[in-house]
Design an enzyme around this catalytic site. Structure first.
Site, PDB file in Angstrom:
ATOM      1  N   TYR A  31      -7.144  -3.163   6.194  1.00  0.00           N
ATOM      2  CA  TYR A  31      -7.106  -4.041   5.019  1.00  0.00           C
ATOM      3  C   TYR A  31      -5.910  -3.687   4.144  1.00  0.00           C
ATOM      4  CZ  TYR A  31      -8.716  -0.352   1.819  1.00  0.00           C
ATOM      5  OH  TYR A  31      -8.795   0.787   1.060  1.00  0.00           O
ATOM      6  N   LYS A 147      -4.665   2.399   6.893  1.00  0.00           N
ATOM      7  CA  LYS A 147      -5.524   1.799   5.862  1.00  0.00           C
ATOM      8  C   LYS A 147      -6.685   1.069   6.546  1.00  0.00           C
ATOM      9  CE  LYS A 147      -5.029  -0.262   1.266  1.00  0.00           C
ATOM     10  NZ  LYS A 147      -5.768   0.768   0.560  1.00  0.00           N
ATOM     11  N   GLU A 179      -5.505  13.298  -1.911  1.00  0.00           N
ATOM     12  CA  GLU A 179      -5.386  12.058  -2.696  1.00  0.00           C
ATOM     13  C   GLU A 179      -6.754  11.673  -3.227  1.00  0.00           C
ATOM     14  OE1 GLU A 179      -4.429   8.625  -0.240  1.00  0.00           O
ATOM     15  OE2 GLU A 179      -5.644   9.411   1.389  1.00  0.00           O
ATOM     16  N   LEU A 203      -2.712   8.302   2.432  1.00  0.00           N
ATOM     17  CA  LEU A 203      -2.182   6.957   2.600  1.00  0.00           C
ATOM     18  C   LEU A 203      -0.806   6.917   1.926  1.00  0.00           C
ATOM     19  CD1 LEU A 203      -3.187   4.043   3.567  1.00  0.00           C
ATOM     20  CD2 LEU A 203      -3.257   3.566   1.127  1.00  0.00           C
TER      21      LEU A 203
HETATM   22  N1  PDD Z   1      -6.586   1.655  -2.446  1.00  0.00           N
HETATM   23  N2  PDD Z   1      -4.986   6.295  -1.270  1.00  0.00           N
HETATM   24  C1  PDD Z   1      -6.085   5.613  -0.869  1.00  0.00           C
HETATM   25  C2  PDD Z   1      -7.119   6.322  -0.084  1.00  0.00           C
HETATM   26  C3  PDD Z   1      -6.222   4.258  -1.205  1.00  0.00           C
HETATM   27  O1  PDD Z   1      -7.303   3.584  -0.799  1.00  0.00           O
HETATM   28  C4  PDD Z   1      -5.214   3.626  -1.988  1.00  0.00           C
HETATM   29  C5  PDD Z   1      -5.291   2.178  -2.364  1.00  0.00           C
HETATM   30  C6  PDD Z   1      -4.109   4.396  -2.396  1.00  0.00           C
HETATM   31  C7  PDD Z   1      -3.000   3.807  -3.226  1.00  0.00           C
HETATM   32  O2  PDD Z   1      -2.195   2.950  -2.471  1.00  0.00           O
HETATM   33  P1  PDD Z   1      -1.406   1.724  -3.109  1.00  0.00           P
HETATM   34  O3  PDD Z   1      -0.533   2.269  -4.176  1.00  0.00           O
HETATM   35  O4  PDD Z   1      -0.621   1.167  -1.987  1.00  0.00           O
HETATM   36  O5  PDD Z   1      -2.448   0.770  -3.657  1.00  0.00           O
HETATM   37  C8  PDD Z   1      -4.021   5.719  -2.008  1.00  0.00           C
HETATM   38  C9  PDD Z   1      -6.822   0.237  -2.600  1.00  0.00           C
HETATM   39  C10 PDD Z   1      -6.246  -0.347  -3.821  1.00  0.00           C
HETATM   40  C11 PDD Z   1      -8.324  -0.033  -2.442  1.00  0.00           C
HETATM   41  O6  PDD Z   1      -8.898   0.570  -1.551  1.00  0.00           O
HETATM   42  O7  PDD Z   1      -8.873  -0.830  -3.183  1.00  0.00           O
END
Ligand code: PDD
Length: 278
Positions: A31, A147, A179, A203
């Site tokens: 996703y 992801k 993270e 990620l």
């Molecule tokens: N989450 N690390 C994890 C485990 C994440 O699920 C996300 C993003 C990030 C940050 O990535 P980015 O800057 O590309 O949004 C880091 C999304 C927003 C979610 O699961 O809703």
């Protein structure tokens, strides 16, 4: 609410997915979440490139990734979300196979492709006052760079945070901070921004990348280096980075205060610079 499912724009009530879907049975899918600021998608190419990579790593044949820009824009338009902030959610699974078997279904099995857009409120109050986190053991698999929709460890951790009155759970693996459950983590030590280097344990966040690119312009030195849990108490500032959090100051970790207990100067400088890009 109008959603996109397998080539059609339909109302959410009409959108149905087979119980044989491998996303449902095995969490066999990927996703992305893309932010839309007043109808403008933020770093859509970076999100779609990452999605393509996630698909490749899971050996799911990628559809035409460029089409997701148009699909996202149409969802924003059709759901009258052009005037505010919104999130576009895109999910692709390996499709529905008739019999539940772990190995891949026949090659011709169509993928399930779903996308929707929903309004979001910018977290102004949290930006102002700062947020709180808990630390929790990182029990996730060793491919956190993908992801994937398999988010059970993230779900459990985030719920643990909520039940402890915190905003986010941040994972610790072998004494090292990886993270958050849905954010990347960064801290300021003596004016330098430190964040975990890219690896299979985090990620590669789009927000993280934007912030790392902003740092040189703002005169903030950067070190992509592991942050040890034991060193966190010496951090001057802490922050979360993510599509929904943007640059979120952290003022409490496991109940103890970060710095002087209010959002850090460097963090707020980065938040302002980030918001200017949106
Ligand atoms: N989450 N690390 C994890 C485990 C994440 O699920 C996300 C993003 C990030 C940050 O990535 P980015 O800057 O590309 O949004 C880091 C999304 C927003 C979610 O699961 O809703």
């Amino acid at each position: 609410m109008i959603v996109y499912l397998n080539g059609r724009f339909i109302s959410k009530e009409e959108a149905t997915i087979s119980p044989d879907d491998r996303g449902f049975l095995f969490a066999d899918g990927v996703y992305e979440v893309i932010h839309s600021y007043k109808g403008r998608l933020f770093r859509a190419e970076d999100h779609l490139d990452r999605m393509k990579r996630s698909l490749r790593e899971l050996r799911i044949k990628a559809p035409d990734m460029a089409s997701f820009k148009e699909i996202s824009e149409k969802l924003i338009q059709d759901n009258t979300l052009r005037n505010g902030d919104a999130n576009v959610y895109i999910q692709i699974t390996r499709g529905a196979a008739f019999i539940r078997k772990h190995a891949f279904p026949p090659e011709e099995t169509p993928l399930t492709i779903y996308a929707c857009a929903s309004p979001v409120e910018p977290p102004h109050e949290k930006w102002e006052k700062g947020s709180s986190i808990i630390l929790t053991p990182d029990i996730r698999w060793a491919r956190c760079d993908i992801k994937s929709v398999a988010l059970l460890a993230n779900v459990m951790a985030c719920q643990q945070a909520k039940e402890n009155g915190a905003d986010e759970a941040v994972f610790v693996r072998d004494g090292v901070i990886t993270e958050g459950s849905h954010t990347n983590f960064s801290a300021i030590f003596d004016g330098q921004l430190v964040t975990a280097p890219k690896s299979n344990y985090i990620l590669p966040g789009v927000t993280r990348k934007v912030v790392l690119d902003l740092c040189p312009e703002l005169g903030i030195p950067v070190k992509e280096f592991p942050i040890f849990e034991a060193d966190l108490k010496h951090a001057d500032e802490c922050m979360l980075l993510g599509t929904t959090a943007e640059v979120m100051p952290v003022v409490q970790v496991d109940g103890w205060q970060v710095g002087n207990g209010s959002p850090g100067e460097v963090t707020m400088k980065l938040l302002r610079a980030f918001r200017e890009l949106t």
